[in-house]
Design an enzyme around this catalytic site. Sequence first.
Site, short mmCIF file in Angstrom:
data_model
loop_
_atom_site.label_atom_id
_atom_site.label_comp_id
_atom_site.label_asym_id
_atom_site.label_seq_id
_atom_site.Cartn_x
_atom_site.Cartn_y
_atom_site.Cartn_z
N ALA A 173 -0.95 12.09 1.46
CA ALA A 173 -1.21 12.90 2.41
C ALA A 173 -2.63 13.82 1.52
O ALA A 173 -3.58 13.58 2.34
CB ALA A 173 -0.07 14.30 2.48
N CYS A 209 -10.99 -3.83 -3.87
CA CYS A 209 -9.72 -4.49 -4.31
C CYS A 209 -10.38 -5.89 -5.11
O CYS A 209 -9.98 -6.75 -5.67
CB CYS A 209 -8.53 -5.22 -3.24
SG CYS A 209 -7.56 -3.30 -3.10
N ASN A 232 1.16 -1.15 -0.12
CA ASN A 232 0.14 0.08 0.13
C ASN A 232 1.02 1.18 0.23
O ASN A 232 1.94 1.47 0.42
CB ASN A 232 -1.18 -0.05 1.19
CG ASN A 232 -0.21 -0.57 2.62
OD1 ASN A 232 0.08 -0.86 2.70
ND2 ASN A 232 -1.48 0.77 3.04
N GLU A 245 -2.62 -4.75 -3.38
CA GLU A 245 -3.77 -5.59 -4.12
C GLU A 245 -3.86 -5.29 -5.71
O GLU A 245 -3.68 -5.30 -6.26
CB GLU A 245 -5.00 -5.92 -3.66
CG GLU A 245 -5.07 -6.94 -1.80
CD GLU A 245 -5.05 -5.99 -1.18
OE1 GLU A 245 -4.74 -4.69 -1.18
OE2 GLU A 245 -5.65 -6.57 -0.30
N CYS A 271 -10.70 -5.39 0.87
CA CYS A 271 -11.22 -4.43 0.89
C CYS A 271 -12.26 -4.39 -0.13
O CYS A 271 -11.78 -5.24 -1.80
CB CYS A 271 -11.26 -2.98 0.99
SG CYS A 271 -10.17 -2.10 -0.38
N1 THU Z 1 -5.78 -1.32 2.41
C1 THU Z 1 -4.54 -1.85 1.73
O1 THU Z 1 -3.56 -2.26 1.05
N2 THU Z 1 -5.32 -3.44 1.00
C2 THU Z 1 -6.95 -3.90 1.77
O2 THU Z 1 -7.46 -4.65 1.18
C3 THU Z 1 -7.39 -3.11 2.90
C4 THU Z 1 -6.52 -1.56 3.19
C5 THU Z 1 -4.68 -0.18 3.31
C6 THU Z 1 -4.80 1.09 3.07
C7 THU Z 1 -4.81 1.70 3.80
O3 THU Z 1 -3.35 1.84 3.41
C8 THU Z 1 -4.19 1.24 4.98
O4 THU Z 1 -4.17 -0.84 4.13
C9 THU Z 1 -5.32 1.24 5.96
O5 THU Z 1 -6.31 1.22 5.11
#
Ligand code: THU
Length: 164
Positions: free
Chosen positions: A66, A115, A62, A75, A112
Amino acid sequence: MKKQDYTFSFEVYDSIDELEEHDAWLLSEARQVTQHAYAPYSHFQVGAIARLDNGEIVAGSNQENASFPVGLCAERVLLASAASLFPKVPIETIAISYHNENGESNHPISPCGMCRQSLLEYESRVNHPIRVILGGLEGKVYIIDKAAMLLPLSFTAEDLSSPA
Ligand code: THU
């Protein structure tokens, strides 16, 4: 009126030690890749690693910003890389892990909604299911045969097609 059921089953393992060697390797790489995340706002680092049908390995983590909505999930970073580096090559398996700096990282987290939608589209554009391995830095591991199972009643390209 009739009721329609949606059932979905997945494998649950007590730990990475119970996985087949190639799956255990993929999950341990996903755990490593959490370290490449840029998550100074959420302090929640997500790592994803995919094995492609041609044997190539692609990573994603991820990348926050800002301006919060600009941030990308691990993902979708991975899927964009895979499609750019190896267009049309199916993804066989994706492993997803995370490190929560503010809490525990000992149970699987699931992709999420955005994704899930992206994974589904990837499956349909290359016509191949994506196995999904979910696990924290320790603890139980889930294996799902096909990412589409995570998104019932989904919206797809077919819904956009106009009648001939
Ligand atoms: N995040 C992901 O990278 N993948 C997911 O499936 C859930 C959330 C990240 C997004 C954000 O940078 C952090 O996790 C907190 O939500």
